[in-house]
Scaffold this active site. Structure first.
Site, PDB file in Angstrom:
ATOM      1  N   CYS A 173       0.839  -1.070   0.033  1.00 50.81           N
ATOM      2  CA  CYS A 173       0.009   0.021   0.001  1.00 50.81           C
ATOM      3  C   CYS A 173       0.831   1.292   0.026  1.00 50.81           C
ATOM      4  O   CYS A 173       0.666   2.224  -0.900  1.00 50.81           O
ATOM      5  CB  CYS A 173      -0.986  -0.043   1.088  1.00 50.81           C
ATOM      6  SG  CYS A 173      -0.361  -0.702   2.733  1.00 50.81           S
TER       7      CYS A 173
HETATM    8  N1  NDP Z   1      -4.527  -4.443   4.864  1.00 49.68           N
HETATM    9  C1  NDP Z   1      -3.997  -3.769   4.015  1.00 49.68           C
HETATM   10  O1  NDP Z   1      -4.192  -2.628   4.014  1.00 49.68           O
HETATM   11  C2  NDP Z   1      -3.172  -4.441   2.944  1.00 49.68           C
HETATM   12  C3  NDP Z   1      -2.679  -5.641   2.988  1.00 49.68           C
HETATM   13  N2  NDP Z   1      -1.802  -6.224   2.202  1.00 49.68           N
HETATM   14  C4  NDP Z   1      -1.284  -7.689   2.099  1.00 49.68           C
HETATM   15  O2  NDP Z   1      -2.623  -8.401   1.748  1.00 49.68           O
HETATM   16  C5  NDP Z   1      -2.208  -9.710   2.551  1.00 49.68           C
HETATM   17  C6  NDP Z   1      -3.573 -10.021   3.127  1.00 49.68           C
HETATM   18  O3  NDP Z   1      -3.839  -8.856   4.313  1.00 49.68           O
HETATM   19  P1  NDP Z   1      -5.013  -8.724   5.249  1.00 49.68           P
HETATM   20  O4  NDP Z   1      -6.168  -8.987   4.617  1.00 49.68           O
HETATM   21  O5  NDP Z   1      -4.795  -7.380   5.862  1.00 49.68           O
HETATM   22  O6  NDP Z   1      -4.566  -9.729   6.360  1.00 49.68           O
HETATM   23  P2  NDP Z   1      -5.741 -10.434   7.495  1.00 49.68           P
HETATM   24  O7  NDP Z   1      -4.692 -10.872   8.431  1.00 49.68           O
HETATM   25  O8  NDP Z   1      -6.825  -9.515   7.507  1.00 49.68           O
HETATM   26  O9  NDP Z   1      -5.962 -11.870   6.503  1.00 49.68           O
HETATM   27  C7  NDP Z   1      -5.290 -12.784   6.284  1.00 49.68           C
HETATM   28  C8  NDP Z   1      -5.994 -13.873   5.644  1.00 49.68           C
HETATM   29  O10 NDP Z   1      -5.230 -15.002   5.213  1.00 49.68           O
HETATM   30  C9  NDP Z   1      -5.901 -16.303   5.763  1.00 49.68           C
HETATM   31  N3  NDP Z   1      -4.686 -16.806   5.971  1.00 49.68           N
HETATM   32  C10 NDP Z   1      -3.665 -16.638   7.015  1.00 49.68           C
HETATM   33  N4  NDP Z   1      -2.699 -17.799   6.943  1.00 49.68           N
HETATM   34  C11 NDP Z   1      -2.797 -18.677   6.090  1.00 49.68           C
HETATM   35  C12 NDP Z   1      -2.294 -19.657   5.572  1.00 49.68           C
HETATM   36  N5  NDP Z   1      -1.403 -20.285   6.023  1.00 49.68           N
HETATM   37  N6  NDP Z   1      -3.189 -20.327   4.340  1.00 49.68           N
HETATM   38  C13 NDP Z   1      -4.078 -19.670   3.938  1.00 49.68           C
HETATM   39  N7  NDP Z   1      -4.795 -18.737   4.444  1.00 49.68           N
HETATM   40  C14 NDP Z   1      -4.254 -17.920   5.249  1.00 49.68           C
HETATM   41  C15 NDP Z   1      -6.669 -15.943   6.889  1.00 49.68           C
HETATM   42  O11 NDP Z   1      -7.881 -16.770   6.891  1.00 49.68           O
HETATM   43  P3  NDP Z   1      -8.079 -17.900   7.907  1.00 49.68           P
HETATM   44  O12 NDP Z   1      -7.301 -17.526   9.130  1.00 49.68           O
HETATM   45  O13 NDP Z   1      -9.539 -17.920   8.171  1.00 49.68           O
HETATM   46  O14 NDP Z   1      -7.592 -19.150   7.065  1.00 49.68           O
HETATM   47  C16 NDP Z   1      -7.069 -14.694   6.571  1.00 49.68           C
HETATM   48  O15 NDP Z   1      -8.296 -14.680   5.619  1.00 49.68           O
HETATM   49  C17 NDP Z   1      -0.848  -9.497   3.421  1.00 49.68           C
HETATM   50  O16 NDP Z   1      -0.232 -10.128   2.857  1.00 49.68           O
HETATM   51  C18 NDP Z   1      -0.867  -7.964   3.543  1.00 49.68           C
HETATM   52  O17 NDP Z   1       0.449  -7.708   3.884  1.00 49.68           O
HETATM   53  C19 NDP Z   1      -1.202  -5.396   1.012  1.00 49.68           C
HETATM   54  C20 NDP Z   1      -1.551  -4.055   1.017  1.00 49.68           C
HETATM   55  C21 NDP Z   1      -2.523  -3.699   1.964  1.00 49.68           C
HETATM   56  C1  X2W Z   2      -0.629  -0.316   9.214  1.00 49.93           C
HETATM   57  C2  X2W Z   2       0.102  -1.349   8.884  1.00 49.93           C
HETATM   58  O1  X2W Z   2       0.609  -2.033   9.743  1.00 49.93           O
HETATM   59  N1  X2W Z   2       0.428  -1.561   7.668  1.00 49.93           N
HETATM   60  C3  X2W Z   2       1.276  -2.527   7.125  1.00 49.93           C
HETATM   61  C4  X2W Z   2       1.505  -2.672   5.770  1.00 49.93           C
HETATM   62  C5  X2W Z   2       0.244  -3.238   4.691  1.00 49.93           C
HETATM   63  C6  X2W Z   2       0.683  -3.852   3.532  1.00 49.93           C
HETATM   64  O2  X2W Z   2       0.899  -2.958   2.493  1.00 49.93           O
HETATM   65  O3  X2W Z   2       1.237  -5.061   3.464  1.00 49.93           O
HETATM   66  P1  X2W Z   2       2.397  -5.767   2.941  1.00 49.93           P
HETATM   67  O4  X2W Z   2       3.292  -4.968   2.206  1.00 49.93           O
HETATM   68  O5  X2W Z   2       2.795  -6.624   3.911  1.00 49.93           O
HETATM   69  O6  X2W Z   2       1.690  -6.416   1.777  1.00 49.93           O
HETATM   70  C7  X2W Z   2       2.634  -2.654   7.697  1.00 49.93           C
HETATM   71  O7  X2W Z   2       3.354  -1.441   7.768  1.00 49.93           O
HETATM   72  O8  X2W Z   2       3.193  -3.694   7.861  1.00 49.93           O
END
Ligand code: NDP
Ligand code: X2W
Length: 345
Positions: A149
């Site tokens: 992000c």
């Molecule tokens: N939040 C944000 O703003 C952003 C996030 N990201 C990236 O996107 C990805 C997801 O982030 P976010 O949605 O915030 O994370 P969350 O922690 O909210 O969700 C993670 C999801 O992954 C599932 N999960 C966890 N471990 C495993 C596994 N070993 N195998 C299969 N499923 C798994 C969990 O489901 P369950 O436990 O039910 O299986 C859950 O649905 C991350 O890599 C994050 O860094 C990137 C940009 C922005």
């Molecule tokens: C507020 C906050 O904790 N933000 C996350 C970034 C989310 C993101 O972009 O995640 P990935 O690069 O891990 O996919 C962090 O700084 O770790």
């Protein structure tokens, strides 16, 4: 219809994908996984999706994702790399929202993410999913590394200036703030209400994994050696990201010419809004929408340029960007299913 699978449907980016894809006219949701909620109807966990998603979560080992046309990984780092080779071999496109394929250098990945990379052979092929800078490659990709992000805001703010050779590439500064949903839905003390509300703090100041990602991409997109100081902060809001970027101008150039540079760079980018010079974009002007807004400032008419960039971390910063990539990969209009206007107030 494009058959879509989502691995990690219970997290914040997963439910954001569901919000966007459940009303996408060309998508049929086929499989949504959860390790813990096997069998639970998705709408029972997320009532916002009642009447829109009638699937139940499936345990990852119970679904056949090879029947999908595309699979999104909304999972922690390390999950997509384990499954991508088999999916690609079965002809399924893969979009990873985590960082498994963002860094081309395996050693750098392992150094920052502290896990071994299990399929380095796909690193070269993976396409960095930032359509505004990489649209043609995204269209032809089988495997997308969706950007982090913070890196999205930094790249869209700095690249026009670097490409035009107008700023000192060795002195880039980014002071950025994220809402708490950026940390995901998993339980963590730092994101408890009593810890993160009515509070404000920097983190990762000595080193954050988005620095190597951003530097590597800025160098790839511009060919210039880049040095970046990046300081992220956690702010007490749910969604939203605000990055204040600082760059030292190395050329005598008017504010009008700088504005024109950004407007022409993004004239065909439906999700980048170049606001009038001197504007103050607000995070809430992007909440729930895939729009990123930016504005240029030149304090005291000196040689430091300030670029303000806002986006919704869960939409343009993650799931919206991933859907934008999917649209391009399947030859659809880039904006399909992504026309939501930000939620106000
Ligand atoms: N939040 C944000 O703003 C952003 C996030 N990201 C990236 O996107 C990805 C997801 O982030 P976010 O949605 O915030 O994370 P969350 O922690 O909210 O969700 C993670 C999801 O992954 C599932 N999960 C966890 N471990 C495993 C596994 N070993 N195998 C299969 N499923 C798994 C969990 O489901 P369950 O436990 O039910 O299986 C859950 O649905 C991350 O890599 C994050 O860094 C990137 C940009 C922005
Ligand atoms: C507020 C906050 O904790 N933000 C996350 C970034 C989310 C993101 O972009 O995640 P990935 O690069 O891990 O996919 C962090 O700084 O770790």
């Amino acid at each position: 219809m494009i058959k879509v699978g989502i691995v990690g449907g219970t997290g914040y980016t997963g439910v954001e994908l569901l919000r966007l894809l459940s009303v996408h006219p060309d998508v049929e949701l086929t499989a949504i996984t959860s390790r813990k909620e096997d069998g639970l109807p998705v709408a029972d966990m997320f009532p916002s999706l009642r009447g829109k998603v009638d699937l139940a979560f499936s345990a990852p080992d119970k679904v056949d994702l090879s029947k999908c046309d595309v699979v999104f990984f909304a999972t922690p780092h390390g999950v997509a790399m384990a499954q991508a080779p088999a999916l690609l071999a079965a002809g399924v496109k893969v979009i990873d929202l985590a960082a498994d394929f963002r860094l081309k250098n395996q050693e750098t990945f392992e150094q920052w993410y502290k896990i071994p990379h299990t399929c380095p052979e796909l690193l070269e092929e993976a396409v960095y999913g930032l359509p505004e800078l990489n649209r043609e490659a995204v269209k032809n990709a089988r495997l997308i590394a969706n950007p982090g992000c913070y890196p999205t805001t930094m790249q869209l703010g700095f690249v026009p200036l670097l490409k035009a050779n107008l700023i000192d590439a060795s002195a880039l500064i980014a002071d950025a703030k994220s809402g708490v949903s950026g940390a995901g839905r998993k339980a963590e003390i730092s994101t408890l209400f009593s810890e993160s509300s009515d509070n404000f703090k920097a983190y990762g100041v000595s080193g954050h994994r988005h620095t190597p990602e951003t530097v590597a991409q800025l160098q790839r997109f511009t060919g210039l050696p880049v040095n970046l100081i990046f300081t992220p902060h956690l702010v007490p809001m749910i969604r939203g990201m605000h990055s204040t970027l600082y760059a030292r101008l190395t050329t005598d150039i008017s504010n009008e010419a700088l504005q024109e540079l950004f407007e022409s760079t993004y004239k065909d980018a439906p999700f980048v809004d170049v606001m009038p010079f001197g504007s103050h974009p607000e995070t809430r002007s992007t909440r729930g929408s895939n729009m990123l807004r930016l504005a240029l400032h030149r304090p005291n008419n000196g040689n430091t340029l300030v670029i303000l960039v806002v986006q919704d971390n869960l939409v343009k910063g993650a799931s919206g960007q991933a859907v934008q990539c999917m649209n391009l990969m399947f030859g659809l209009d880039e904006t399909l299913g992504l026309q939501q206007v930000a939620l106000l107030p």
